[in-house]
Design an enzyme around this catalytic site. Structure first.
Site, PDB file in Angstrom:
ATOM      1  N   GLU A   1      52.706  43.423  40.163  1.00  0.00           N
ATOM      2  CA  GLU A   1      52.879  42.963  41.685  1.00  0.00           C
ATOM      3  C   GLU A   1      54.314  43.347  41.820  1.00  0.00           C
ATOM      4  O   GLU A   1      54.772  43.436  43.157  1.00  0.00           O
ATOM      5  CB  GLU A   1      52.711  41.622  41.621  1.00  0.00           C
ATOM      6  CG  GLU A   1      51.210  41.303  41.611  1.00  0.00           C
ATOM      7  CD  GLU A   1      50.596  41.014  40.400  1.00  0.00           C
ATOM      8  OE1 GLU A   1      51.029  41.660  39.293  1.00  0.00           O
ATOM      9  OE2 GLU A   1      49.736  40.046  40.199  1.00  0.00           O
TER      10      GLU A   1
ATOM     11  N   ALA B   1      44.122  41.760  43.111  1.00  0.00           N
ATOM     12  CA  ALA B   1      43.765  41.355  44.447  1.00  0.00           C
ATOM     13  C   ALA B   1      43.764  42.659  45.480  1.00  0.00           C
ATOM     14  O   ALA B   1      44.260  43.710  44.995  1.00  0.00           O
ATOM     15  CB  ALA B   1      44.920  40.325  45.154  1.00  0.00           C
TER      16      ALA B   1
ATOM     17  N   GLU C   1      45.296  37.888  35.985  1.00  0.00           N
ATOM     18  CA  GLU C   1      45.120  36.454  36.158  1.00  0.00           C
ATOM     19  C   GLU C   1      43.765  35.985  36.060  1.00  0.00           C
ATOM     20  O   GLU C   1      43.702  34.767  35.452  1.00  0.00           O
ATOM     21  CB  GLU C   1      45.885  36.238  37.413  1.00  0.00           C
ATOM     22  CG  GLU C   1      47.280  36.607  37.464  1.00  0.00           C
ATOM     23  CD  GLU C   1      47.791  36.483  38.815  1.00  0.00           C
ATOM     24  OE1 GLU C   1      47.373  37.182  39.714  1.00  0.00           O
ATOM     25  OE2 GLU C   1      48.699  35.787  39.228  1.00  0.00           O
TER      26      GLU C   1
ATOM     27  N   GLY D   1      45.813  40.373  39.955  1.00  0.00           N
ATOM     28  CA  GLY D   1      44.887  39.430  39.854  1.00  0.00           C
ATOM     29  C   GLY D   1      43.959  39.673  38.754  1.00  0.00           C
ATOM     30  O   GLY D   1      43.334  38.581  38.334  1.00  0.00           O
TER      31      GLY D   1
HETATM   32  N1  T1G Z   1      43.563  46.987  46.252  1.00  0.00           N
HETATM   33  C1  T1G Z   1      43.141  47.848  47.213  1.00  0.00           C
HETATM   34  N2  T1G Z   1      42.684  49.278  46.878  1.00  0.00           N
HETATM   35  C2  T1G Z   1      43.174  49.447  45.778  1.00  0.00           C
HETATM   36  C3  T1G Z   1      43.814  48.573  44.810  1.00  0.00           C
HETATM   37  C4  T1G Z   1      43.930  47.331  45.042  1.00  0.00           C
HETATM   38  N3  T1G Z   1      44.586  46.493  44.292  1.00  0.00           N
HETATM   39  N4  T1G Z   1      44.028  49.490  43.745  1.00  0.00           N
HETATM   40  C5  T1G Z   1      43.422  50.812  44.065  1.00  0.00           C
HETATM   41  N5  T1G Z   1      43.051  50.672  45.138  1.00  0.00           N
HETATM   42  C6  T1G Z   1      42.546  52.002  45.850  1.00  0.00           C
HETATM   43  C7  T1G Z   1      43.633  53.121  45.961  1.00  0.00           C
HETATM   44  O1  T1G Z   1      44.103  52.984  47.176  1.00  0.00           O
HETATM   45  C8  T1G Z   1      42.589  54.328  45.972  1.00  0.00           C
HETATM   46  O2  T1G Z   1      41.972  54.111  47.447  1.00  0.00           O
HETATM   47  C9  T1G Z   1      41.620  53.940  45.053  1.00  0.00           C
HETATM   48  O3  T1G Z   1      41.343  52.461  44.952  1.00  0.00           O
HETATM   49  C10 T1G Z   1      41.893  54.518  43.592  1.00  0.00           C
HETATM   50  O4  T1G Z   1      43.194  54.077  43.422  1.00  0.00           O
HETATM   51  C11 T1G Z   1      47.224  37.827  43.435  1.00  0.00           C
HETATM   52  C12 T1G Z   1      48.922  39.514  44.706  1.00  0.00           C
HETATM   53  C13 T1G Z   1      44.138  50.741  39.277  1.00  0.00           C
HETATM   54  C14 T1G Z   1      45.612  51.898  38.020  1.00  0.00           C
HETATM   55  O5  T1G Z   1      49.196  46.525  41.765  1.00  0.00           O
HETATM   56  O6  T1G Z   1      47.535  50.787  40.004  1.00  0.00           O
HETATM   57  O7  T1G Z   1      46.842  41.333  42.414  1.00  0.00           O
HETATM   58  O8  T1G Z   1      42.756  56.416  48.097  1.00  0.00           O
HETATM   59  O9  T1G Z   1      43.979  56.679  43.652  1.00  0.00           O
HETATM   60  O10 T1G Z   1      45.205  56.699  39.783  1.00  0.00           O
HETATM   61  O11 T1G Z   1      48.883  38.172  41.900  1.00  0.00           O
HETATM   62  O12 T1G Z   1      45.120  52.295  41.626  1.00  0.00           O
HETATM   63  O13 T1G Z   1      40.673  56.054  46.920  1.00  0.00           O
HETATM   64  O14 T1G Z   1      40.920  55.294  49.337  1.00  0.00           O
HETATM   65  O15 T1G Z   1      45.631  54.544  42.545  1.00  0.00           O
HETATM   66  O16 T1G Z   1      42.923  56.024  38.923  1.00  0.00           O
HETATM   67  C15 T1G Z   1      48.064  44.038  41.790  1.00  0.00           C
HETATM   68  C16 T1G Z   1      47.095  48.818  42.182  1.00  0.00           C
HETATM   69  C17 T1G Z   1      47.488  43.991  43.560  1.00  0.00           C
HETATM   70  C18 T1G Z   1      47.301  47.704  41.037  1.00  0.00           C
HETATM   71  C19 T1G Z   1      43.933  53.176  39.508  1.00  0.00           C
HETATM   72  N6  T1G Z   1      47.307  45.377  41.461  1.00  0.00           N
HETATM   73  N7  T1G Z   1      46.152  49.779  41.599  1.00  0.00           N
HETATM   74  O17 T1G Z   1      44.848  54.438  39.406  1.00  0.00           O
HETATM   75  O18 T1G Z   1      43.357  55.544  41.321  1.00  0.00           O
HETATM   76  S1  T1G Z   1      48.606  42.603  44.268  1.00  0.00           S
HETATM   77  C20 T1G Z   1      47.958  46.497  41.600  1.00  0.00           C
HETATM   78  C21 T1G Z   1      46.618  50.913  40.678  1.00  0.00           C
HETATM   79  C22 T1G Z   1      47.774  41.279  43.069  1.00  0.00           C
HETATM   80  C23 T1G Z   1      47.684  38.813  42.527  1.00  0.00           C
HETATM   81  C24 T1G Z   1      48.388  40.050  43.215  1.00  0.00           C
HETATM   82  C25 T1G Z   1      45.742  52.135  40.789  1.00  0.00           C
HETATM   83  C26 T1G Z   1      45.157  51.918  39.382  1.00  0.00           C
HETATM   84  P1  T1G Z   1      41.217  55.769  47.804  1.00  0.00           P
HETATM   85  P2  T1G Z   1      44.212  55.173  42.565  1.00  0.00           P
HETATM   86  P3  T1G Z   1      44.159  55.710  39.846  1.00  0.00           P
END
Ligand code: T1G
Length: 674
Positions: free
Chosen positions: A124, A62, A104, A101
């Protein structure tokens, strides 16, 4: 350009997301997917669909930036339900990191195909949440309780091959031809019926797996809300019909979403990434190439620092003054690697690979071809200035000269060279091969490309770099010193080390001030004159109570380094208290919090006001990754917001502190630290 585009490959409908950087499932993506599913349903010529993503990854979750804002439809659960309810098969084509997400959405599809390098997971819990779009209900139904617990409550992704074994993925594609393989797979199953739907499967109860998992992770989960909620949802999947399970998941998700812990953990997720940016250094700054690293000093720090680079495949030349010290240092490094291999943390062959990149030497001249040289020698300004003077003559032009000093003035060290622009602080935290924080200390003359290079190499060796200005103790230790002073002062009114430490461990810190002092060494910075006893620390050191390494410090330690309160230390404290003239009185836990944590926030405000830290969130990152501040409290400055700045100002004034103007101003205006 719409973030969701569609195309027809014969009777296969290809739905593509193009929402850089990670195809987060923001409103536009959800709306596009929803519309595409309606188009699939409405077009008889279409027999199946593929959902895929452009860029480096399948949906990575998400859009976390949307959290806390007014919801924009459709909700991700509705989109996933529509995919699963489709009477035409939908195939998820997975590459990169199908997380949260994204995982999912894939589980809502009828089939999943992934390239071998892909990973899939539900992290998450690391944001203080749980998969809120069916992950806790579909994973147990597809792959069983044990794996669902691991994926949901621990949050680490699993590789595609393991996901296939577990039944989360149906097929592996060939690297580089995922789209073609996915379309072929869709053609193959276009007429296969019944359509496999995760929600229609049963999740077999496994109470033993749940109990075992809870017991195994009790320590790891201590203080966190989200793991228990994830476990409860997985358990619910084994006894409730799908819709009821989804309602339970939603209820638990909302509780976490509205809680402080998730706000704190999401704050740190973004804070860590913001910390990597230097406001006045362009992100496209050309980096200096780091092919070879030199480390001076093969002690605990030098060895740990070297391991970071060796483990990243970067050759290291390590220098010591004496052969026995050099042999001892390299021996410890080998032992550390072998220990990790024995625990299965690294492959056995990784030991030789890393050690094979190490060149031990007694000669500084052997550093002449290094691109980055880091000194980790005795913490003494004269020693360091003399060394940097030598390095200035030895190091090649353009080499970066870094000091691991934990508090000395980088500008003064730089002044010992003809190249102050190449000089920077790289302050690692002990044990340097374990702790993730790297304070990058920016001297007045440190060149911008040097800073950019050190930040990038910091990330490459899996550290979390944070820029600090030049001041005693930089960011972390400057605040730590406030905590230590206050803790020592409370001993003078009758508080005990164990009482003060317990308040901190109950707060969520891995250890309290005195436990930390024993671990690091009570003798650090001691003048080593046993006849000169001016403080409790002097008295302890004079009696050889140098900490854990001597089985005695503020605590007594058994052969397994288990601590116990020391009657001898109690006597020493009582002697000093009596001499100090302070009356003995009760100290409440609340007073301990106010007197040790509030001054840290106060010092953080001064650090911010002086520009020694770029952002308040940088200070939070320092404390999470350098000292183990509980991530579910978001770091000292985030915690101050939740505690209330006005309450902190009142507490500081009550205890006679001079309140930092920035803190006072924010409290008066009702503002928060960003
Ligand atoms: N939402 C918004 N921005 C995100 C994002 C996300 N989910 N994931 C990464 N970014 C942005 C991050 O802030 C950065 O921005 C850029 O992307 C590159 O990220 C309903 C509720 C995917 C492994 O927890 O683990 O889904 O600094 O520097 O090192 O059930 O990003 O460039 O402006 O980390 O190559 C669940 C979180 C969400 C995954 C990539 N998903 N992301 O790593 O790049 S909650 C996560 C990561 C959810 C649902 C629930 C990592 C990555 P900027 P980065 P990276």
């Amino acid at each position: 350009m719409s973030v969701i585009t569609t195309e027809r490959q014969g009777d296969i409908f290809v739905i593509t997301s193009n929402n850089p950087p990670v195809n987060a499932l923001g409103a536009a993506v959800r709306q596009g997917l929803d519309a595409a599913m309606d188009e699939l349903a409405g077009d008889e010529s279409l027999k199946a669909a593929v959902i895929r993503c452009e860029g480096r990854t399948f949906f990575a979750g998400a859009d976390i930036t949307e959290f806390g804002k007014a919801p924009v439809g459709p909700d991700l659960r509705q989109v996933i339900d529509k995919i699963e309810a489709s009477d035409k098969p939908v195939v998820a084509a997975i590459h990169g990191t199908a997380l949260g997400g994204g995982c999912e959405v894939a589980l809502g599809c009828h089939y999943r195909i992934a390239i071998p390098s892909a990973v899939i997971g539900t992290p998450e819990v690391k944001l203080g949440l749980l998969p809120g779009a069916g992950g806790t209900q579909r994973i147990p139904r597809l792959a069983g309780v044990a794996l669902a617990l691991q994926m949901n409550a621990i949050g680490d992704p699993i590789p595609a091959a393991k996901a296939k074994e577990a039944g989360l993925i149906d097929r592996l594609a060939t690297e580089g031809q995922l789209a073609e393989d996915a379309i072929a797979f869709a053609r193959e199953i276009a007429y296969a019926r019944p359509l496999p739907r995760a929600s229609e499967k049963q999740a077999k109860p496994d109470p033993q797996a749940i109990e075992d998992f809870k017991a195994k992770n009790a320590r790891r989960f201590k203080g966190f809300d989200a793991p228990a909620a994830n476990i409860a949802c997985v358990e619910a999947a084994t006894r409730l019909p799908f819709e009821e399970g989804m309602a339970f998941e939603r209820q638990e998700f909302m509780k976490l979403m509205m809680g402080v812990q998730s706000a704190a953990q999401r704050h740190i997720f973004f804070a860590e990434r913001k910390a990597a940016k230097i406001d006045d250094v362009p992100e496209d700054t050309k980096l200096r190439e780091i092919r070879k690293v030199g480390v001076i000093g093969a002690g605990t720090m030098g060895g740990g620092i070297s391991m970071n680079f060796l483990s990243a495949g970067i050759p290291v030349t390590i220098v010591e003054m004496q052969q026995d010290a050099l042999d001892r240092g390299t021996g410890v490094m080998r032992k550390n690697y072998e220990g990790s291999a024995a625990k299965g943390r690294i492959k056995p062959e990784a030991v030789e690979k890393a050690m094979g990149l190490l060149t031990p030497t007694l000669s500084l001249d052997d550093l002449a071809d290094c691109d980055l040289i880091i000194e980790a020698v005795y913490e003494n300004m004269e020693v360091k200035k003399e060394l940097f003077g030598k390095l200035d003559a030895i190091a090649k032009p353009g080499a970066i000269l870094a000091s691991n000093t934990s508090y000395l003035n980088i500008d003064e060290i730089a002044s010992a060279t003809s190249r102050p622009g190449d000089v920077v602080g790289m302050h690692f935290f002990s044990p340097a091969n374990v702790m993730k924080l790297l304070e990058v200390v920016r001297g007045a003359k440190t060149a911008k490309d040097v800073l950019a290079t050190v930040m990038a190499i910091g990330k490459r060796i899996k550290k979390v770099p944070v820029v600090s200005g030049v001041c005693p103790g930089f960011i972390g230790n400057r605040m730590l010193s406030q905590r230590q002073q206050a803790a020592n002062a409370m001993l003078m009114q009758g508080a005990t080390p164990q009482q003060i430490d317990k308040v901190h461990t109950d707060f969520g810190m891995p250890m309290g001030p005195f436990q930390m002092s024993d671990l690091a060494g009570v003798d650090i910075g001691w003048h080593r004159d046993e006849s000169r006893i001016e403080s409790i620390r002097d008295a302890l050191c004079a009696e050889g109570r140098w900490g854990q390494k001597k089985q005695a410090g503020f605590y007594d330690y058994d052969e397994n380094r288990r601590p116990s309160p020391s009657p001898r230390v109690a006597e020493i404290i009582e002697e000093f208290r009596a001499k100090s003239g302070n009356d003995k009185r009760d100290t409440s836990d609340e007073e301990i919090v106010e007197r040790t944590l509030y001054p840290m926030v106060n010092e953080g405000a001064k650090i911010l006001a002086e520009g020694m830290a770029q952002r308040a969130s940088d200070i939070d990152v320092v404390w999470i990754y350098g000292y183990g501040w509980p991530v579910y409290r978001g770091g000292p400055m985030f915690w101050a917001n939740t505690e209330g700045l006005a309450k902190i100002v009142a507490g500081l004034e009550k205890h006679g502190y001079e309140v930092a103007p920035l803190l006072k101003e924010k409290a008066e205006k009702g503002e928060r630290f960003a």
